[in-house]
Every structure is written in C-alpha cells, then in structure tokens.
Design a protein around this motif. Structure first.
Motif, mmCIF file in Angstrom:
data_model
loop_
_atom_site.group_PDB
_atom_site.id
_atom_site.type_symbol
_atom_site.label_atom_id
_atom_site.label_comp_id
_atom_site.label_asym_id
_atom_site.label_seq_id
_atom_site.Cartn_x
_atom_site.Cartn_y
_atom_site.Cartn_z
ATOM 1 N N ALA A 38 0.846 -1.190 0.000
ATOM 2 C CA ALA A 38 0.000 0.000 0.000
ATOM 3 C C ALA A 38 0.873 1.228 0.000
ATOM 4 O O ALA A 38 1.929 1.252 0.606
ATOM 5 N N SER A 39 0.432 2.258 -0.651
ATOM 6 C CA SER A 39 1.284 3.423 -0.869
ATOM 7 C C SER A 39 1.650 4.106 0.421
ATOM 8 O O SER A 39 0.813 4.500 1.193
ATOM 9 N N VAL A 40 2.978 4.188 0.645
ATOM 10 C CA VAL A 40 3.478 4.916 1.805
ATOM 11 C C VAL A 40 4.665 5.710 1.332
ATOM 12 O O VAL A 40 5.705 5.142 1.025
ATOM 13 N N ALA A 41 4.553 6.987 1.237
ATOM 14 C CA ALA A 41 5.666 7.803 0.790
ATOM 15 C C ALA A 41 6.782 7.723 1.792
ATOM 16 O O ALA A 41 6.567 7.794 2.983
ATOM 17 N N ALA A 42 8.014 7.514 1.302
ATOM 18 C CA ALA A 42 9.145 7.402 2.194
ATOM 19 C C ALA A 42 10.283 8.201 1.626
ATOM 20 O O ALA A 42 10.496 8.222 0.430
ATOM 21 N N LEU A 139 4.144 2.551 -6.358
ATOM 22 C CA LEU A 139 3.915 3.551 -7.402
ATOM 23 C C LEU A 139 3.029 2.989 -8.514
ATOM 24 O O LEU A 139 3.186 1.840 -8.920
ATOM 25 N N ASP A 140 2.113 3.808 -9.024
ATOM 26 C CA ASP A 140 1.279 3.421 -10.160
ATOM 27 C C ASP A 140 2.083 3.668 -11.427
ATOM 28 O O ASP A 140 1.974 4.720 -12.061
ATOM 29 N N CYS A 141 2.881 2.676 -11.795
ATOM 30 C CA CYS A 141 3.822 2.859 -12.900
ATOM 31 C C CYS A 141 3.106 3.058 -14.235
ATOM 32 O O CYS A 141 3.594 3.779 -15.106
ATOM 33 N N ALA A 142 1.963 2.416 -14.418
ATOM 34 C CA ALA A 142 1.222 2.572 -15.672
ATOM 35 C C ALA A 142 0.788 4.021 -15.856
ATOM 36 O O ALA A 142 0.922 4.598 -16.933
ATOM 37 N N ALA A 143 0.276 4.623 -14.797
ATOM 38 C CA ALA A 143 -0.185 6.010 -14.857
ATOM 39 C C ALA A 143 0.979 6.968 -15.096
ATOM 40 O O ALA A 143 0.810 8.034 -15.684
ATOM 41 N N LEU A 144 2.157 6.577 -14.643
ATOM 42 C CA LEU A 144 3.336 7.428 -14.783
ATOM 43 C C LEU A 144 4.018 7.246 -16.131
ATOM 44 O O LEU A 144 4.979 7.943 -16.448
ATOM 45 N N GLY A 145 3.547 6.276 -16.915
ATOM 46 C CA GLY A 145 4.075 6.086 -18.261
ATOM 47 C C GLY A 145 5.209 5.098 -18.374
ATOM 48 O O GLY A 145 5.847 4.996 -19.433
ATOM 49 N N VAL A 146 5.494 4.339 -17.312
ATOM 50 C CA VAL A 146 6.575 3.352 -17.370
ATOM 51 C C VAL A 146 6.160 2.212 -18.297
ATOM 52 O O VAL A 146 5.079 1.632 -18.125
#
Length: 247
Positions: A38-42, A139-146
């Motif tokens: 689950a997303s946890v910014a670090a 990270l949602d890599c698809a949304a970021l274009g990876v």
C-alpha cells in the motif's frame, strides 16, 4: 555478515530468476520482479527546483557511457536529479535502470528517518537528462508512463495484477504471511518474486534489531495464498527444490 544474494534457477520449468539469500548453486541471469505494498511515501522532502540533470552513467559515479536509454546511471547523477535535502543521498547499490526509467532508494541521515520507499526517475534522450517523477513504496507505474518491459527491473511498481504464480506480490500480503512481531514490517522495495517464490527483507523497529537476512515465501495457486518457508541470510535453495543443479 553481509547478505549474500545468489541467483538460482527454478527446477520445474527451468525459468531463471533472482531471489536473495539462496546458497549453493551456480549464478544465472536475474529477472527481478517488483512487489509493492500500500502506498506509503518514504524519504526526504525535496528541495525546491525540478530542473533535469545530465546523466553521468554508471552506479556510484563511474565513467561508463550511458546508452540511448540513459542506462546505466550513477548515484551522483540521480542524487542531483532528486534534489535531496541535506544529509540524504542515493544508495548506489539500489539503482535499477531500464528503458529510460530508473528507481533508487534514498538513504536518510539517521535510522529514525529511514523509510522503505524509492524514487522514480525518467530519462530524456534528446537532452541527455534525468528527472524525478515520483516517490513512494507503491507507485502506479502505468499512470506514470513506465513501459511494461521496464517494470520487471524497477522496484515499487503497483499496477500489475498478480499472475498464476502469484507475482507480483505486495508487502502487505507478505507481511501477513510472515507473521512478524509487533513493529516489524516487510520492506516493499526489497521484494523479488518469480515462479511462485518470493523473498523480502524484514524491517526492524529499531536499527539495533536490524539484521541482514531475508524471508523466503512460497505461493499456492489453488488457494491463492503465500506461506513463509524459511528465513536467514543464506538459505539452502536445494532444500526447497529451487536449484536446477547443486554441488
């Protein structure tokens, strides 16, 4: 004692992949698969300014030449692109680079500040520059274009659905399977998953408790469940039928 990360082949199917801490086999080419939580910014709050940085390829600041994808890329280059706060730095050994994208772990000045996230960077070939795109442990890599072909190399990508072999697998899922003591958790960026097996590093509540071992998990497709099989800094993979051959 340092963690020994040996690579081995799955006996059934002869598919090659890398899982940490397996001992007693010949090395083969790795295919590291990400497994987010689950997303946890670090990591640190960035300094102001987002200007891209010219790549000086090669982990740790070596003089190797980067290709059109910008890979390999040095920790020095990514550190400038990340605009880290004072005292923070990029962990050179954590860098993964593929198809114009890279991830790296930020190292905190103190253990109390250390998280389990990574920073995602994108390379622009026209200007030979790297730029920070996102940060976190999932990270949602698809949304970021990876591109799909790069996610197997990069850590902390969360958009892929699990396949029949359970991969990728999240830190949350493995944490439940590990039955960790209070305060312990699975380090999302450390997860390696392939052919129904996974390894991950447990993170201790305090630096004094932190070891260098990993946990080995096995997936059961019939029940869609993961189970802890072993733990340590050097696991005999032959015991679990993971080696295609051994001494």
């Amino acid at each position: 004692m340092r963690l020994r990360a040996h690579l081995f082949a799955v006996a059934a199917g002869a598919a090659l992949f890398g899982l940490a801490a397996c001992d007693g086999q010949d090395a083969v080419a790795p295919q590291a698969a990400p497994a987010p939580s689950a997303s946890v910014a670090a990591g640190p709050a960035p300094k102001t300014g987002t200007s891209p940085i010219v790549s000086t390829a090669g982990n740790g600041g070596s003089a190797r030449t980067a290709g059109t994808s910008g890979c390999p890329v040095s920790a020095t280059t990514l550190q400038r692109a990340a605009h880290l706060s004072d005292g923070w730095r990029i962990k050179a050994s954590s860098i993964r680079c593929a198809k114009g994208w890279a991830t790296a772990e930020p190292l905190a000045p103190t253990a109390a500040q250390q998280g389990d996230g990574v920073i995602l960077f994108k390379y622009t070939a026209a200007t030979h520059t790297w730029k920070k795109k996102a940060e976190g442990s999932s990270l949602d890599c698809a949304a970021l274009g990876v591109p799909a072909g790069a996610t197997a190399t990069l850590g902390a990508c969360a958009h892929s659905a699990p396949s029949d072999d359970g991969c990728p697998v999240s830190a949350t899922t493995l944490q439940r399977a590990a039955h960790l003591s209070d305060g312990w958790r699975i380090k999302a960026s450390s997860i390696r998953c392939a052919k129904g097996w996974a390894t991950a590093e447990p993170l201790a509540p305090t630096a004094a408790q932190q070891g260098d071992g990993v946990i080995l998990f096995k997936y059961t497709a019939a029940t869609h469940t993961w189970k802890k099989k072993a733990e340590g800094s050097s696991i005999d993979c032959a015991t679990y039928g993971l080696c295609s051959h051994q001494d």
